[in-house]
Design a protein around this motif. Sequence first.
Motif, PDB file in Angstrom:
ATOM      1  N   GLN A  85      62.252  54.635  32.061  1.00 53.43           N
ATOM      2  CA  GLN A  85      61.373  53.850  33.043  1.00 53.43           C
ATOM      3  C   GLN A  85      60.332  54.517  33.514  1.00 53.43           C
ATOM      4  N   LEU A 105      56.218  53.709  33.168  1.00 57.49           N
ATOM      5  CA  LEU A 105      55.284  53.640  34.227  1.00 57.49           C
ATOM      6  C   LEU A 105      54.081  54.687  34.331  1.00 57.49           C
ATOM      7  N   ALA A 148      65.837  49.621  39.316  1.00 62.13           N
ATOM      8  CA  ALA A 148      64.393  49.477  38.614  1.00 62.13           C
ATOM      9  C   ALA A 148      63.417  50.195  39.459  1.00 62.13           C
ATOM     10  N   SER A 181      56.643  46.484  37.362  1.00 61.21           N
ATOM     11  CA  SER A 181      58.094  46.863  37.604  1.00 61.21           C
ATOM     12  C   SER A 181      58.670  47.162  36.240  1.00 61.21           C
ATOM     13  N   VAL A 182      59.612  48.078  36.065  1.00 56.48           N
ATOM     14  CA  VAL A 182      60.354  48.492  35.068  1.00 56.48           C
ATOM     15  C   VAL A 182      61.679  48.506  35.200  1.00 56.48           C
ATOM     16  N   SER A 183      62.608  47.813  34.351  1.00 61.92           N
ATOM     17  CA  SER A 183      64.041  48.012  34.489  1.00 61.92           C
ATOM     18  C   SER A 183      64.839  48.623  33.263  1.00 61.92           C
ATOM     19  N   THR A 184      66.123  48.740  33.296  1.00 65.81           N
ATOM     20  CA  THR A 184      66.772  49.165  31.998  1.00 65.81           C
ATOM     21  C   THR A 184      67.628  48.093  31.309  1.00 65.81           C
ATOM     22  N   SER A 236      63.617  50.157  28.271  1.00 62.28           N
ATOM     23  CA  SER A 236      63.093  49.955  29.370  1.00 62.28           C
ATOM     24  C   SER A 236      62.270  48.363  29.374  1.00 62.28           C
ATOM     25  N   ARG A 237      62.530  47.440  30.331  1.00 63.65           N
ATOM     26  CA  ARG A 237      61.867  46.415  29.938  1.00 63.65           C
ATOM     27  C   ARG A 237      60.860  46.405  31.284  1.00 63.65           C
ATOM     28  N   PHE A 238      59.513  46.068  31.018  1.00 67.65           N
ATOM     29  CA  PHE A 238      58.472  45.981  32.021  1.00 67.65           C
ATOM     30  C   PHE A 238      58.132  44.392  32.345  1.00 67.65           C
TER      31      PHE A 238
END
Length: 239
Positions: A175, A179, A202, A217-220, A226-228
């Motif tokens: 993440q 970013l 996140a 915003s970035v999550s796992t 990582s999904r943004f």
Amino acid sequence: MMARRLVIAGICLAVLIAAVAIVFDQLAVKSGPSAQATASSSPSPGLTGPGSTTSGGTGSQGAEAPTSGSTPSGTSGGGTAGNGGDGGSSPSGGQALEVLPPVTATPTGLPAPTAPAPLITGALPAPGTAAGEVVDGWPAGVLTLPAGTTVGSTSVSTSGNTLQVAADGIVDKPQAEVLGSFRDSLVAHGFWSEEAPAADGAMASRFVRGTDTVTVSVSTTGTGSSRFQLLGSLHTTTG
């Protein structure tokens, strides 16, 4: 003989009486002035008035009384004069305080910040959406997606002089690195970043440049990638 003795005795008695009378008369003459002087020097109860020595002392004190009275008056006068002298510099003097003239010049401060020049010039693109690729009209010169991004979808829309953009994708990176990639790209164009609210697990950052804003915003994902998700507004003119 007997008669002669009586005559002599009478004469002696007369001389003796005359001598005693003379002696008493001399004593009376000597004691008279002394008694008069004593009487005149000693105060009499009836003479304890303004004419007597004691009264003279009192009269002297009475004469000093006006002086003593004049001293407070003089002191008061001096105090009044002192107050009058202080009146020009203190409010208790009874005179008006000095008032500064009004400021006629306009105060100057820090100049208002100048809005940065727009990053997008020319006509805005037509609204559109694309899945799995970058949509036409995407401002690639400003918003660069991280290397190795698998694009989920992208879109552009317009509102007045504002270009609104959105994107989501998956990157096989942590993440913080995702970013950091967006940060490096946007800071190079004059954006500054700040932490933004994010869901549990996140991370999110907000990037600002004048009236332009971009939030990422970035999550796992379940696979560890990582999904943004990206939302932004870019202006074509300063506002």
